[in-house]
Design an enzyme around this catalytic site. Structure first.
Site, PDB file in Angstrom:
ATOM      1  N   ALA A 237     -62.461 -25.207 -28.180  1.00  0.00           N
ATOM      2  CA  ALA A 237     -61.902 -25.216 -26.823  1.00  0.00           C
ATOM      3  C   ALA A 237     -61.262 -26.565 -26.459  1.00  0.00           C
ATOM      4  O   ALA A 237     -60.196 -26.616 -25.875  1.00  0.00           O
ATOM      5  CB  ALA A 237     -62.991 -24.861 -25.818  1.00  0.00           C
TER       6      ALA A 237
ATOM      7  N   LYS B 120     -58.913 -23.989 -21.913  1.00  0.00           N
ATOM      8  CA  LYS B 120     -59.251 -25.419 -21.874  1.00  0.00           C
ATOM      9  C   LYS B 120     -58.034 -26.216 -22.347  1.00  0.00           C
ATOM     10  O   LYS B 120     -57.099 -26.387 -21.590  1.00  0.00           O
ATOM     11  CB  LYS B 120     -60.477 -25.705 -22.756  1.00  0.00           C
ATOM     12  CG  LYS B 120     -61.585 -24.657 -22.716  1.00  0.00           C
ATOM     13  CD  LYS B 120     -62.346 -24.616 -21.413  1.00  0.00           C
ATOM     14  CE  LYS B 120     -63.369 -23.489 -21.296  1.00  0.00           C
ATOM     15  NZ  LYS B 120     -64.181 -23.132 -22.412  1.00  0.00           N
TER      16      LYS B 120
ATOM     17  N   PHE C 249     -72.347 -23.648 -27.442  1.00  0.00           N
ATOM     18  CA  PHE C 249     -71.979 -23.333 -26.061  1.00  0.00           C
ATOM     19  C   PHE C 249     -72.729 -22.075 -25.609  1.00  0.00           C
ATOM     20  O   PHE C 249     -73.152 -21.272 -26.428  1.00  0.00           O
ATOM     21  CB  PHE C 249     -70.465 -23.121 -25.991  1.00  0.00           C
ATOM     22  CG  PHE C 249     -69.964 -22.882 -24.605  1.00  0.00           C
ATOM     23  CD1 PHE C 249     -70.042 -23.882 -23.647  1.00  0.00           C
ATOM     24  CD2 PHE C 249     -69.424 -21.658 -24.240  1.00  0.00           C
ATOM     25  CE1 PHE C 249     -69.584 -23.665 -22.359  1.00  0.00           C
ATOM     26  CE2 PHE C 249     -68.961 -21.437 -22.952  1.00  0.00           C
ATOM     27  CZ  PHE C 249     -69.041 -22.434 -22.010  1.00  0.00           C
ATOM     28  N   ASP C 250     -72.900 -21.906 -24.289  1.00  0.00           N
ATOM     29  CA  ASP C 250     -73.754 -20.807 -23.808  1.00  0.00           C
ATOM     30  C   ASP C 250     -73.270 -19.413 -24.227  1.00  0.00           C
ATOM     31  O   ASP C 250     -74.074 -18.576 -24.628  1.00  0.00           O
ATOM     32  CB  ASP C 250     -74.006 -20.885 -22.292  1.00  0.00           C
ATOM     33  CG  ASP C 250     -72.739 -20.871 -21.455  1.00  0.00           C
ATOM     34  OD1 ASP C 250     -71.651 -21.036 -22.015  1.00  0.00           O
ATOM     35  OD2 ASP C 250     -72.839 -20.694 -20.234  1.00  0.00           O
TER      36      ASP C 250
ATOM     37  N   ASP D 296     -65.687 -24.238 -32.961  1.00  0.00           N
ATOM     38  CA  ASP D 296     -65.521 -23.745 -31.602  1.00  0.00           C
ATOM     39  C   ASP D 296     -64.656 -24.807 -30.915  1.00  0.00           C
ATOM     40  O   ASP D 296     -65.123 -25.886 -30.589  1.00  0.00           O
ATOM     41  CB  ASP D 296     -66.905 -23.603 -30.954  1.00  0.00           C
ATOM     42  CG  ASP D 296     -66.816 -23.132 -29.518  1.00  0.00           C
ATOM     43  OD1 ASP D 296     -65.701 -22.995 -28.990  1.00  0.00           O
ATOM     44  OD2 ASP D 296     -67.888 -22.903 -28.914  1.00  0.00           O
TER      45      ASP D 296
ATOM     46  N   HIS E 211     -77.528 -17.522 -15.372  1.00  0.00           N
ATOM     47  CA  HIS E 211     -77.047 -18.520 -14.407  1.00  0.00           C
ATOM     48  C   HIS E 211     -75.874 -18.025 -13.567  1.00  0.00           C
ATOM     49  O   HIS E 211     -75.666 -18.475 -12.460  1.00  0.00           O
ATOM     50  CB  HIS E 211     -76.671 -19.819 -15.135  1.00  0.00           C
ATOM     51  CG  HIS E 211     -75.675 -19.635 -16.238  1.00  0.00           C
ATOM     52  ND1 HIS E 211     -75.993 -19.005 -17.424  1.00  0.00           N
ATOM     53  CD2 HIS E 211     -74.372 -19.963 -16.335  1.00  0.00           C
ATOM     54  CE1 HIS E 211     -74.928 -18.984 -18.205  1.00  0.00           C
ATOM     55  NE2 HIS E 211     -73.920 -19.551 -17.563  1.00  0.00           N
TER      56      HIS E 211
ATOM     57  N   TYR F 177     -45.218  -3.740 -27.635  1.00  0.00           N
ATOM     58  CA  TYR F 177     -46.588  -3.511 -28.110  1.00  0.00           C
ATOM     59  C   TYR F 177     -46.773  -4.137 -29.487  1.00  0.00           C
ATOM     60  O   TYR F 177     -47.781  -4.806 -29.751  1.00  0.00           O
ATOM     61  CB  TYR F 177     -46.864  -2.008 -28.164  1.00  0.00           C
ATOM     62  CG  TYR F 177     -48.316  -1.654 -28.386  1.00  0.00           C
ATOM     63  CD1 TYR F 177     -49.134  -1.308 -27.313  1.00  0.00           C
ATOM     64  CD2 TYR F 177     -48.869  -1.666 -29.661  1.00  0.00           C
ATOM     65  CE1 TYR F 177     -50.463  -0.981 -27.505  1.00  0.00           C
ATOM     66  CE2 TYR F 177     -50.204  -1.343 -29.866  1.00  0.00           C
ATOM     67  CZ  TYR F 177     -51.002  -0.994 -28.786  1.00  0.00           C
ATOM     68  OH  TYR F 177     -52.311  -0.677 -28.980  1.00  0.00           O
TER      69      TYR F 177
HETATM   70  C1  LIG Z   1     -65.328 -22.100 -22.543  1.00  0.00           C
HETATM   71  C2  LIG Z   1     -65.926 -22.183 -23.862  1.00  0.00           C
HETATM   72  C3  LIG Z   1     -66.154 -21.035 -24.626  1.00  0.00           C
HETATM   73  C4  LIG Z   1     -65.918 -19.638 -24.097  1.00  0.00           C
HETATM   74  O1  LIG Z   1     -64.601 -19.438 -23.739  1.00  0.00           O
HETATM   75  P1  LIG Z   1     -64.163 -18.501 -22.512  1.00  0.00           P
HETATM   76  O2  LIG Z   1     -62.683 -18.603 -22.540  1.00  0.00           O
HETATM   77  O3  LIG Z   1     -64.780 -19.043 -21.275  1.00  0.00           O
HETATM   78  O4  LIG Z   1     -64.642 -17.119 -22.810  1.00  0.00           O
HETATM   79  C5  LIG Z   1     -66.689 -21.200 -25.877  1.00  0.00           C
HETATM   80  N1  LIG Z   1     -66.988 -22.411 -26.360  1.00  0.00           N
HETATM   81  C6  LIG Z   1     -66.773 -23.541 -25.657  1.00  0.00           C
HETATM   82  C7  LIG Z   1     -67.119 -24.868 -26.233  1.00  0.00           C
HETATM   83  C8  LIG Z   1     -66.250 -23.460 -24.382  1.00  0.00           C
HETATM   84  O5  LIG Z   1     -66.087 -24.575 -23.668  1.00  0.00           O
END
Ligand SMILES: *Cc1c(COP(=O)(O)O)cnc(C)c1O
Length: 459
Positions: free
Chosen positions: A217, A258, A124-125, A215, A450, A72
């Site tokens: 990813a 990603k 991003f969404d 951000d 969506h 843990y």
């Molecule tokens: C996928 C993604 C996220 C969110 O990540 P999740 O692992 O799907 O929760 C945030 N920003 C970008 C640019 C992404 O491609």
């Protein structure tokens, strides 16, 4: 004879996929209420819905999983991951989370309040969702070139510094908790941001006293494009470029699904102890204790290994060449796509593919359904459904770009699959004049609609 390009890995484990008939697909997509998210994966032949969590882990990642420490607190897997993150990104502080949006949730809980403004490049969404959920506003400062799909520009993810400065001037400092820079910029087509632009954004942000978060990813794919397209970095290694990129940020959120090539995982990196400490409480509340935050020890081990594999030049070259291999076939046939090709996906310009279809009938969604019916290929709409309704007026927001994204999972499909996808899309293109009707909404959620929306054909 010059030796041709070939993949930098070979295949050790395989998974069967099934073909289906057109009649079956017509039935299945109807039952799915014309929402591609509602299809079962065995109803799909080539699944390009997302590159998120769909990659194939390596033998080294699988063996790292066996070495996971499930304690843990104080697990060796935590320290292994901490070291990998510090080594690759330069961030000394980090919090593990179960995926990228969880990292956003934790970070934004610490930094964003109602009425705030968060400038960035096509958020991003889920990022936008988390901002708007807090009754704050995301302001898109992406360069205009990003919205002209045929225009060739090496860094279509870049921030327009004039737009950014206008936002920074307009609002008092207390209302701008951070700038969010997405690398690569997913929503504008997997397009990279240059180091020069990152540096300029950081300088401006420093002037106004606003922190910058990335951000991240697809940070490694972004670094690959920098190496290819930004003169000063041609002879630098991917890892050197990555370190330089992050030197222009105060922190990062990461969806490890990603570029870290794991099936689940995420984290937040911080430069400053103050940000780290503020976020820690929320991490414990939402994700778990700071030594694992939503991940098991084995997951952290696989992620640590994935960060190294994802930043190898040969791997990135294989990956991005495969995306371009698909893109070239589609573009050579005259199908309108976002150009240059993105790092993780090909984005088909649905408005130019189906120019007569009214925007109220969800053009990119219509194209996505047609491609599924044609060949069992599943893409995803990056258009009006995704853009959601305006939080205040509740009217549909019609984005500048109405795209069908074909996202390529990492190390999963062969180029034969890419040939198959291109052929299916070309068949739809050949019969595009027969596609005269789209869809209307039967049922939708108030936010992030969506994923669950139900549609019916316009009669
Ligand atoms: C996928 C993604 C996220 C969110 O990540 P999740 O692992 O799907 O929760 C945030 N920003 C970008 C640019 C992404 O491609």
């Amino acid at each position: 004879m010059e030796l041709p390009f070939a993949e930098s890995y070979k295949i050790k484990t395989v998974e069967s996929i099934q073909r289906s008939t057109r009649e079956e697909r017509l039935q299945w997509i109807k039952e799915a209420k014309y929402n591609l998210f509602n299809l079962r994966s065995n109803q799909v032949f080539v699944d390009l819905l997302t590159d998120s969590g769909t990659g194939a882990m390596s033998d080294k990642q699988w063996s790292a999983m066996m070495m996971g420490d499930e304690s843990y607190a104080g697990a060796s897997s935590y320290y292994k991951l901490k070291e990998a993150i510090a080594d690759i990104t330069g961030f000394e502080y980090f919090l593990p989370t179960h995926q990228g949006r969880a990292a956003e949730n934790v970070l934004f809980s610490a930094l964003i309040k109602e009425g705030d403004i968060v400038p960035g490049n096509s958020h991003f969404d889920t990022t936008k969702g988390h901002i708007e959920f807090r009754k704050a506003t995301a302001v898109d400062c992406t360069i205009d070139e990003a919205f002209h799909t045929e225009l060739d520009h090496p860094f279509k993810g870049n921030v327009d510094l004039n737009k950014l400065e206008a936002v920074l001037k307009k609002y008092p400092r207390e209302r701008i908790p951070l700038i969010m820079l997405t690398i690569t910029c997913n929503s504008s087509g997997g397009q990279p941001v240059s180091i020069a632009n990152m540096r300029a954004v950081k300088q401006m942000a420093d002037q106004y006293g606003v922190p910058v978060f990335f951000d991240s990813a697809r940070f490694a794919e972004n670094a690959y494009f920098i190496k290819l397209r930004e003169e000063a970095y041609r002879d630098k290694s991917i890892r050197e470029i990555v370190r330089e990129m992050f030197s222009n940020a105060d922190g990062m959120t990461m969806s490890s699904k990603k570029d870290a090539i794991v099936n689940m995982g995420g984290f937040i990196g911080f430069r400053h102890q103050e940000h780290f400490e503020k976020a820690t409480t929320f991490n414990i509340l939402f994700e778990g204790f700071i030594n694992y935050g939503g991940m098991s020890g084995r997951d952290m081990n696989a992620l640590a290994q994935g960060l190294y594999e994802g930043t190898e030049f040969d791997y990135l070259e294989t990956r991005i060449n495969q995306v371009a291999y698909l893109g070239k076939q589609i573009r050579d046939y005259g199908i309108p796509i976002q150009y240059p090709y993105g790092g993780h996906a090909i984005f088909v310009d649905a408005k130019r593919f189906l120019p007569k279809l009214p925007k109220e009938q969800f053009v990119a969604q219509t194209l996505g359904v047609e491609l599924y019916i044609e060949g069992g290929v599943r893409g995803v709409e990056i258009g009006t459904l995704l853009a959601d309704r305006d939080p205040v007026t509740r009217e549909n927001r019609y984005p500048d770009l109405e795209l069908l994204r074909l996202a390529i999972p990492r190390r999963v499909y062969t180029n034969n699959h890419m040939d198959y996808v291109a052929a299916a899309l070309i068949n739809v293109f050949d019969r595009r004049k027969e596609i005269t009707k789209g869809f209307s909404i039967l049922k939708e959620a108030p936010i992030l609609r969506h994923f669950t929306v139900e549609l019916e054909r316009v009669k």
